[in-house]
Design an enzyme around this catalytic site. Sequence first.
Site, PDB file in Angstrom:
ATOM      1  N   SER A  61       0.761  -1.193   0.062  1.00 28.32           N
ATOM      2  CA  SER A  61       0.027   0.028   0.193  1.00 28.32           C
ATOM      3  C   SER A  61       0.847   1.128   0.099  1.00 28.32           C
ATOM      4  CB  SER A  61      -0.901   0.033   1.235  1.00 28.32           C
ATOM      5  OG  SER A  61      -1.980  -0.868   0.831  1.00 28.32           O
TER       6      SER A  61
ATOM      7  N   LYS B 176      -0.183   3.540  -2.641  1.00 30.05           N
ATOM      8  CA  LYS B 176      -1.286   4.733  -2.654  1.00 30.05           C
ATOM      9  C   LYS B 176      -0.812   6.214  -2.585  1.00 30.05           C
ATOM     10  CE  LYS B 176      -5.052   1.697  -0.379  1.00 30.05           C
ATOM     11  NZ  LYS B 176      -4.066   0.358  -0.302  1.00 30.05           N
TER      12      LYS B 176
ATOM     13  N   SER C  94      -5.899   3.300   4.743  1.00 28.64           N
ATOM     14  CA  SER C  94      -5.178   2.505   3.697  1.00 28.64           C
ATOM     15  C   SER C  94      -6.450   1.673   2.848  1.00 28.64           C
ATOM     16  CB  SER C  94      -4.343   1.270   4.144  1.00 28.64           C
ATOM     17  OG  SER C  94      -3.190   1.014   2.984  1.00 28.64           O
TER      18      SER C  94
END
Length: 309
Positions: free
Chosen positions: A106, A109, A161
């Site tokens: 993640s 992101k 997240s």
Amino acid sequence: MKFQGLLLAAIILVSVFFTSSYVRLLIQERGNNPQFLVETAKSQETQAVNSSSAAAVLKTTSAGDNVTTTQNLQPKIYAQVFLKRLLNTGVDLAEQKTENRWPIASLTKLMTALIVTEKIDLNTEIKLSEHAIEAEGVSGDFRVGDTYKASNLLKAMLTLSSNDAAEALAETYGEQDFITAMNQKAVELKMTETKFVDPTGISFLNQSTANDLAKLVNYIYLNNPEIFKITTQKIISITETQSEKSRILNSINEFAGQANFLGGKTGFIDESKGNLISLFQDSNGRGPILIIVLGSEDRFGDTRLLLNN
């Protein structure tokens, strides 16, 4: 004449006797007796060995203390890859395998957030599709048909997240076009060892290096600081547009809310283990300190060690 000769011989014998006795006594007193010399040599050798041993013991003890101290000051770092860098100057304070590619999970992101802020109006209202809700991982308790402003989805994506929020944002732009934009931005930033295949980071094929990620962080910090500002908040509020109901989301980042924390992003999938990007204000006034750990069994612990040493 014969008597005189005998007397002279006697005198000579007596002189030789006393002279020999004196010489032996003198030799003994001066320590030149062979046995005395051997014993003295042995004694000196023993003293030398004992002194040497004492020095060796002292040295070993000292070295042992140093090792213990070093271990106390620098306990084990679990991360496979790590980087500690002064962001303003680019000076590395600690590093390991920073050129090695790693599944970034993640951390992806951060690039997703960058593309969102550059390509999508944050006031855009986005209705969550079934495809977005079905995204694997943390959802943020979103439901099909919920409508949120892009700015609220961005908050959920960065603090929780949320894969649902990431998918919804990418869909608004067109998911394949969005992924293309992510990779084009990586090329623009000279992130030569980086590839993105989705906006969430759920695939292990989303890969980068610590050095490449540092380029992304530096760009965001200078050009889109609002992204990191969101991640400093321990608690955020988002509002569903149609119902106007607000709800509170708690950050999953342990550093969120700390005074010296300037932002960052968590990441985890089985293939990558724990990943973490963190920015801290340096207590010595040298500007932001960037810490990246990849492949860690204790990403927050590793980051604390790197920050404090």
